[in-house]
Scaffold this motif. Structure first.
Motif, PDB file in Angstrom:
ATOM      1  N   GLY A  13     -29.453  27.087  19.713  1.00 42.51           N
ATOM      2  CA  GLY A  13     -29.018  27.525  21.000  1.00 42.51           C
ATOM      3  C   GLY A  13     -28.594  28.970  21.271  1.00 42.51           C
ATOM      4  O   GLY A  13     -28.613  29.733  22.326  1.00 42.51           O
ATOM      5  N   THR A  14     -28.606  29.659  20.076  1.00 39.11           N
ATOM      6  CA  THR A  14     -28.134  31.067  20.010  1.00 39.11           C
ATOM      7  C   THR A  14     -29.144  31.846  20.481  1.00 39.11           C
ATOM      8  O   THR A  14     -28.951  32.810  21.281  1.00 39.11           O
ATOM      9  N   LEU A  15     -30.590  31.662  20.074  1.00 42.40           N
ATOM     10  CA  LEU A  15     -31.446  32.545  20.367  1.00 42.40           C
ATOM     11  C   LEU A  15     -31.677  32.308  22.183  1.00 42.40           C
ATOM     12  O   LEU A  15     -32.089  33.261  22.849  1.00 42.40           O
ATOM     13  N   ALA A  16     -31.619  31.028  22.540  1.00 44.66           N
ATOM     14  CA  ALA A  16     -31.703  30.612  23.921  1.00 44.66           C
ATOM     15  C   ALA A  16     -30.637  31.364  24.504  1.00 44.66           C
ATOM     16  O   ALA A  16     -30.932  31.884  25.734  1.00 44.66           O
ATOM     17  N   LEU A  17     -29.356  31.392  24.073  1.00 48.58           N
ATOM     18  CA  LEU A  17     -28.286  32.259  24.836  1.00 48.58           C
ATOM     19  C   LEU A  17     -28.813  33.714  25.073  1.00 48.58           C
ATOM     20  O   LEU A  17     -28.415  34.261  25.950  1.00 48.58           O
ATOM     21  N   MET A  18     -29.216  34.263  24.051  1.00 51.12           N
ATOM     22  CA  MET A  18     -29.773  35.755  24.031  1.00 51.12           C
ATOM     23  C   MET A  18     -30.753  35.856  25.023  1.00 51.12           C
ATOM     24  O   MET A  18     -30.711  36.781  25.853  1.00 51.12           O
ATOM     25  N   GLY A  19     -31.741  34.980  25.016  1.00 52.02           N
ATOM     26  CA  GLY A  19     -32.908  35.209  25.809  1.00 52.02           C
ATOM     27  C   GLY A  19     -32.597  35.074  27.345  1.00 52.02           C
ATOM     28  O   GLY A  19     -32.762  35.687  28.253  1.00 52.02           O
ATOM     29  N   GLU A  20     -31.733  33.925  27.710  1.00 49.69           N
ATOM     30  CA  GLU A  20     -31.112  33.624  28.963  1.00 49.69           C
ATOM     31  C   GLU A  20     -30.411  34.725  29.517  1.00 49.69           C
ATOM     32  O   GLU A  20     -30.384  35.093  30.647  1.00 49.69           O
ATOM     33  N   THR A  21     -29.503  35.354  28.548  1.00 49.13           N
ATOM     34  CA  THR A  21     -28.438  36.539  29.013  1.00 49.13           C
ATOM     35  C   THR A  21     -29.333  37.497  29.516  1.00 49.13           C
ATOM     36  O   THR A  21     -29.076  38.273  30.443  1.00 49.13           O
ATOM     37  N   LEU A  22     -30.332  37.879  28.613  1.00 53.82           N
ATOM     38  CA  LEU A  22     -31.139  39.033  28.876  1.00 53.82           C
ATOM     39  C   LEU A  22     -31.972  38.999  30.162  1.00 53.82           C
ATOM     40  O   LEU A  22     -31.962  39.648  31.124  1.00 53.82           O
TER      41      LEU A  22
END
Length: 132
Positions: A13-22
């Motif tokens: 989920g960490t990469l997902a959070l990064m991508g979603e935030t950007l």
């Protein structure tokens, strides 16, 4: 364009959070990758809005540890050995490659330890390989 270096927790989920935030902040990733390093992962991504990316990621607890200048180099795909030859030209100029990846346009992205020297090598490379 700039390279952002990010340390991510190595968990689902960490990469997902990064991508979603950007994405929510209309910041596009133009290339890059994530590399496992134990409990943490090291990520490098090519972005136009590096400082804005740093700010919005910090708001969700993701740290951009460095913003780097990059060399964006088009290599001739019809000529085998281009990567080696270009990297040799950088090495011969005393430039160390800290990070290398490709962008979405199949261009080589380099984070060098000496940007000015690498930029000169890149300019000379373009004259040699594309204007001949």
């Amino acid at each position: 364009m700039k390279d952002i270096e990010i340390i991510l927790e190595n968990k689902a989920g960490t990469l997902a959070l990064m991508g979603e935030t950007l994405g929510k902040n209309k910041i596009s990733l133009e290339g890059g990758g994530v590399f496992d390093n134990g409990a943490k992962s090291i990520a490098h991504f090519l972005v136009e809005e590096a400082e804005e990316a740093r700010e919005v990621l910090a708001q969700v607890g993701i740290e951009v540890v460095e913003i780097n200048d990059v060399i964006i180099q088009k290599l001739r795909q019809d000529v085998p050995g281009q990567l080696g030859a270009f990297c040799r030209a950088l090495a011969d100029a005393g430039v160390n490659i800290l990070v290398q990846y490709s962008d979405h346009a199949n261009q080589l992205i380099i984070v060098p330890d000496d940007f000015e020297s690498a930029q000169q090598v890149s300019q000379d490379w373009m004259k040699t390989w594309w204007n001949s």
